[in-house]
Structures are given as structure tokens and as C-alpha cells.
Design a protein around this motif. Structure first.
Motif, PDB file in Angstrom:
ATOM      1  N   TRP A 326       0.844  -1.195   0.000  1.00  0.00           N
ATOM      2  CA  TRP A 326       0.000   0.000   0.000  1.00  0.00           C
ATOM      3  C   TRP A 326       0.880   1.246   0.000  1.00  0.00           C
ATOM      4  CZ3 TRP A 326      -5.117  -0.089  -0.764  1.00  0.00           C
ATOM      5  CH2 TRP A 326      -5.781  -1.301  -0.541  1.00  0.00           C
ATOM      6  N   PHE A 327       0.404   2.290  -0.668  1.00  0.00           N
ATOM      7  CA  PHE A 327       1.009   3.617  -0.675  1.00  0.00           C
ATOM      8  C   PHE A 327       2.504   3.576  -1.031  1.00  0.00           C
ATOM      9  CE2 PHE A 327      -2.395   3.638   2.539  1.00  0.00           C
ATOM     10  CZ  PHE A 327      -3.267   4.506   1.900  1.00  0.00           C
ATOM     11  N   PRO A 328       2.821   3.192  -2.264  1.00  0.00           N
ATOM     12  CA  PRO A 328       4.234   3.243  -2.670  1.00  0.00           C
ATOM     13  C   PRO A 328       4.688   4.696  -2.818  1.00  0.00           C
ATOM     14  CG  PRO A 328       2.866   2.702  -4.539  1.00  0.00           C
ATOM     15  CD  PRO A 328       1.946   2.727  -3.359  1.00  0.00           C
ATOM     16  N   LEU A 329       5.875   5.000  -2.356  1.00  0.00           N
ATOM     17  CA  LEU A 329       6.362   6.376  -2.342  1.00  0.00           C
ATOM     18  C   LEU A 329       7.580   6.590  -3.243  1.00  0.00           C
ATOM     19  CD1 LEU A 329       6.148   7.028   1.525  1.00  0.00           C
ATOM     20  CD2 LEU A 329       4.459   7.595  -0.232  1.00  0.00           C
ATOM     21  N   ASN A 334       0.766   5.497 -11.103  1.00  0.00           N
ATOM     22  CA  ASN A 334       0.275   4.830 -12.308  1.00  0.00           C
ATOM     23  C   ASN A 334       1.294   3.836 -12.852  1.00  0.00           C
ATOM     24  OD1 ASN A 334       2.003   6.946 -12.920  1.00  0.00           O
ATOM     25  ND2 ASN A 334       1.129   7.246 -14.941  1.00  0.00           N
ATOM     26  N   LEU A 335       2.583   4.180 -12.812  1.00  0.00           N
ATOM     27  CA  LEU A 335       3.602   3.225 -13.256  1.00  0.00           C
ATOM     28  C   LEU A 335       3.687   2.038 -12.307  1.00  0.00           C
ATOM     29  CD1 LEU A 335       6.477   5.670 -14.302  1.00  0.00           C
ATOM     30  CD2 LEU A 335       4.648   4.711 -15.705  1.00  0.00           C
ATOM     31  N   TYR A 336       3.468   2.286 -11.043  1.00  0.00           N
ATOM     32  CA  TYR A 336       3.490   1.192 -10.078  1.00  0.00           C
ATOM     33  C   TYR A 336       2.373   0.198 -10.343  1.00  0.00           C
ATOM     34  CZ  TYR A 336       3.132  -1.226  -5.614  1.00  0.00           C
ATOM     35  OH  TYR A 336       3.055  -2.191  -4.641  1.00  0.00           O
ATOM     36  N   PRO A 381      -1.681  16.986 -10.267  1.00  0.00           N
ATOM     37  CA  PRO A 381      -0.667  16.321  -9.443  1.00  0.00           C
ATOM     38  C   PRO A 381       0.669  16.247 -10.186  1.00  0.00           C
ATOM     39  CG  PRO A 381      -2.262  14.747 -10.263  1.00  0.00           C
ATOM     40  CD  PRO A 381      -2.803  16.098 -10.595  1.00  0.00           C
ATOM     41  N   SER A 382       1.722  16.035  -9.412  1.00  0.00           N
ATOM     42  CA  SER A 382       3.072  16.042  -9.997  1.00  0.00           C
ATOM     43  C   SER A 382       3.261  14.911 -11.009  1.00  0.00           C
ATOM     44  CB  SER A 382       4.114  15.938  -8.886  1.00  0.00           C
ATOM     45  OG  SER A 382       3.920  14.732  -8.146  1.00  0.00           O
ATOM     46  N   TRP A 383       2.684  13.741 -10.710  1.00  0.00           N
ATOM     47  CA  TRP A 383       2.887  12.615 -11.636  1.00  0.00           C
ATOM     48  C   TRP A 383       2.204  12.878 -12.967  1.00  0.00           C
ATOM     49  CZ3 TRP A 383      -1.241  10.067 -13.700  1.00  0.00           C
ATOM     50  CH2 TRP A 383      -2.472  10.217 -13.057  1.00  0.00           C
ATOM     51  N   LEU A 384       1.022  13.598 -12.944  1.00  0.00           N
ATOM     52  CA  LEU A 384       0.323  13.896 -14.178  1.00  0.00           C
ATOM     53  C   LEU A 384       1.071  14.958 -14.983  1.00  0.00           C
ATOM     54  CD1 LEU A 384      -2.053  13.413 -15.982  1.00  0.00           C
ATOM     55  CD2 LEU A 384      -3.390  15.034 -14.625  1.00  0.00           C
ATOM     56  N   ARG A 385       1.643  15.973 -14.296  1.00  0.00           N
ATOM     57  CA  ARG A 385       2.444  16.954 -15.002  1.00  0.00           C
ATOM     58  C   ARG A 385       3.670  16.312 -15.655  1.00  0.00           C
ATOM     59  NH1 ARG A 385       1.572  20.110 -10.197  1.00  0.00           N
ATOM     60  NH2 ARG A 385       3.765  19.773  -9.639  1.00  0.00           N
TER      61      ARG A 385
END
Length: 404
Positions: A326-329, A334-336, A381-385
Motif C-alpha cells: 500500500w502507498f508506494p512512495l 500509475n507506473l506502479y 498532481p506532480s505525476w500527471l504533469r
């Protein structure tokens, strides 16, 4: 181990004449991946003492004496003097208009150094080792092998050059100098890429009892077959050997039906063939080239040989993936999640998205000149940017994120 033997082994490891200096350090021998270990050298010395014939090579060809430049100059002394006295040649030389017959120069080179040069190259490619074992021969008869291509072009086989299977699809033109009344045998074989037996070769062409240099009048026992290098094994050697016969030989046992499309019927061993007829023939000419896979072999295997396409690929193990938590940091979410999805499902999803946007006739839409200026990255969010930036730059993974 005696001190004398130890010194011999140490001197063998060093390279006194070819020492290299790199970054101030002297390389005292071959790299560890190439140099033999002390145990391997001691084993070779022990075997050579038990059997002195291990390193002995047998010359099964004609004896040849090196023709030096001094010998040719003495034979041409009168011609050289006449050329020096010719004022027209001297004038053409000063005005840089003197033409040199390169074909004649090549013939002179073949007469002087040709056999020794071809022999060194054949030794480098292990041609003699894989065909004749501990035997070798000097190719004293220059052999000219050329394949006809489109637009009046030729693909000539020298010694180790690359010729594609599509270029060697038809039988080549064979030329050599021979006396009238002599008999010859020409064999084309390959020690690489046998699909059924690693110890056998493939006979690609066999013509016996050739009168003089008229190859087309010889007895074709095995018809010509193009190079068939399998996919994934790299380059294969295809070797032409010309034998001079002392008399007419009955080769009826090697007769094959034409066309011979059964590869097992083309299994061949050059060493066994020569041992059987070594009293009636002597190898005199050698030419070989290399060939690897190309797209023309796919149709040849399917339609001509009626066989499956041989493909050799490395079987990579499946990647190890840790147990899902749970909650990979450490990476984007999405890649996870894509790590634990079926790869076929992801490829299918990407293909459907691509087909949805690509026009069947006009192709894909032209990219935007400034893709990052059309949408604001604010309140994302940062991952989407990060994904938007990669898509605009055409880097990394391809994700359809326009719908977000």
C-alpha cells in the motif's frame, strides 16, 4: 615444477615486443578474458609431451615456393628497361596521365603473395580446422567467384566478406585458370548452422569431373542452394574449395535428386570426403564469404523448403516483481500499478488508443509546435504533469492523458 619451466611460462605471459602503455601503466600481457591460466598451460605442455603430434599440421595441398619481387624483376628486366626508355610513358608520368592496369597488378600480387595471404585469412577464420582438422593446403590456384545482381552489378566473394542470401540466390560464375585436359572438382560447403547435426556440414554445391575451367560442362551431383543462415546465430561461412583430379572419378554415390530440398540429404563432412579420395585429388583453390539472416530467407524456408522458420533467441527470465504494497512512495502511482497488469492488456490498450486517433489514409495528426503551452499544468498532481511533459517531448511511455 622446475625453475626453467616456470620462467618459460612467465615469458609466455609477457609481450616484450608489443607492450602497450595506457594511463602510465604498462600492460604486461593479454587481458584475463583472453590469456590462458597457468593450469591450462601446464596441461597443454603435458599433452604435447605425451603426444607430440597434437600441434603438427599436415600440408595436403601442392607445395608452393614464394615468388619474390626480385625473381619477377629479373624475368622482366628487358621489359623494364624498354619501358624506361619510352619517352611517351615518361611524358605521361610527368603529366599524371599514365594509366596502370590494376587487373595486371592484381595478377602479379596473386602470383607473389596471394596464396600466403589467403592462407593466413583462412587460418584466422578456422576454415582449415573445421573442414580438415589438423591439415591445411596452400590455395595456389586463384579462384574467382561472383554473383550477378541487378543493373549489371556483381557481388564477388573474396575471403570473409559479407554477401547477403538475397544476393547469392542463384548459382555464381566461377572462373579459374586450368590446362586443357585437366579435371577439377568444385564443392561449396558450410560448417555453420546445421539444424539437425552439429558435427555435420551442409553441401550447397557439388560439381565433379570439370573439364578444364568449363564449370558448366562438369557433372553436377548436388544442385546449388543459396545460403540459409538461421535467424539469431550471426554470420555463417560459405566455403568454395577447388580440387584438382588426377583421373576421372566416379561420384555416383553423391548424386542427389534435383532440386534437393531435404536438408538432411545435404549433410556433409569434408574430412571424410577427402580421406576417401585423397589419392585421386588435391585441394588447390579456396574462396569463402560470410552471410547472415535477411528477409528473403523467410519466403525461402516457407515456400521452397516447406519448413518452419528457425529462430534462435535468448530466453530471458521473467522480471522479478516485489509483492504489492500500500502507498508506494518511490515511483509514480500509475507506473506502479502497470507493473502488476498483464503486459498484453497494456499493449492492447495502447494499440486501441493509437488506432482511435490515427486516420487510415492521412496518418497520425501532426504534433503541436508548442505542446506544453496549450494546457496549464496548474492544479494537477506532480505525476500527471510529468506524464504530460514526457508525452509532449515524445519520451518514455505513451499514455493517453488528454482525457484527464
Amino acid at each position: 615444477m622446475s625453475i626453467k619451466l616456470f620462467r618459460c611460462l612467465v615469458n609466455d605471459l609477457l609481450i616484450p615486443k608489443n607492450q602497450h602503455v595506457r594511463h602510465g601503466h604498462r600492460l604486461r600481457g593479454k587481458p584475463p578474458t583472453m590469456a590462458r591460466t597457468l593450469q591450462q598451460r601446464l596441461e597443454k605442455i603435458r599433452l604435447s609431451r605425451e603426444d607430440p603430434t597434437l600441434d603438427f599440421k599436415v600440408n595436403i595441398g601442392f607445395s608452393v615456393s614464394r615468388v619474390t619481387r626480385r625473381m619477377i624483376t629479373n624475368a622482366w628486366s628487358s621489359e623494364i628497361i624498354a619501358l624506361r626508355k619510352n619517352p611517351e610513358l615518361e611524358r605521361a608520368s610527368r603529366t599524371r596521365q599514365l594509366l596502370i592496369d590494376l587487373q595486371k597488378v592484381r595478377q602479379d600480387w596473386l602470383q607473389m603473395d596471394g596464396p600466403f595471404h589467403i592462407h593466413r585469412i583462412a587460418e584466422h577464420y578456422d576454415v582449415y580446422k573445421h573442414l580438415y582438422g589438423d591439415a591445411y593446403f596452400m590455395p595456389i590456384v586463384p579462384l574467382d567467384i561472383s554473383y550477378e545482381l541487378k543493373d549489371d552489378k556483381l557481388a564477388r566473394a573474396y575471403n570473409g566478406n559479407v554477401i547477403k542470401p538475397s544476393e547469392a540466390s542463384n548459382a555464381p560464375n566461377v572462373e579459374y585458370n586450368a590446362e586443357d585436359g585437366s579435371l577439377w572438382t568444385l564443392i561449396m560447403t558450410t560448417p555453420d548452422g546445421n539444424l539437425t547435426s552439429a558435427d555435420n556440414e551442409y553441401c550447397h554445391w557439388f560439381i565433379g569431373n570439370i573439364p578444364g575451367n568449363r564449370v558448366k560442362e562438369g557433372e553436377e551431383l548436388v544442385d546449388y542452394m543459396r545460403p540459409i543462415a538461421p535467424y539469431g546465430i550471426g554470420y555463417c561461412r560459405y566455403i568454395f574449395v577447388l580440387y584438382k583430379q588426377d583421373c576421372h572419378i566416379d561420384f555416383s554415390e553423391y548424386k542427389r535428386t534435383k532440386p534437393c530440398l531435404n536438408l538432411e540429404e545435404r549433410n556433409w563432412k569434408t574430412l571424410e570426403f577427402y580421406r576417401k579420395y585423397q589419392d585421386q585429388m588435391t585441394p588447390a583453390g579456396l574462396v569463402f564469404f560470410q552471410s547472415d539472416w535477411d528477409s528473403s530467407l523467410k519466403e525461402f524456408y516457407y515456400n521452397t523448403l516447406k519448413a518452419k522458420l528457425p529462430i534462435f533467441q535468448y530466453d530471458f527470465p521473467k522480471p522479478f516483481i516485489k509483492k504489492q504494497v500500500w502507498f508506494p512512495l518511490k515511483e509514480p502511482f500509475n507506473l506502479y500499478l502497470d507493473k502488476y497488469r498483464d503486459p498484453k492488456e497494456i499493449k492492447k490498450e495502447f494499440l486501441l488508443r493509437k488506432l482511435k486517433k490515427v486516420h487510415p489514409f492521412n496518418g497520425p495528426e501532426p504534433p503541436l509546435k508548442f505542446p506544453l503551452a496549450h494546457r496549464s499544468n496548474k492544479y494537477r498532481p506532480s505525476w500527471l504533469r510529468f506524464e504530460i511533459t514526457k508525452k509532449g517531448r515524445k519520451q518514455g511511455r505513451v499514455n493517453d492523458i488528454n482525457e484527464y
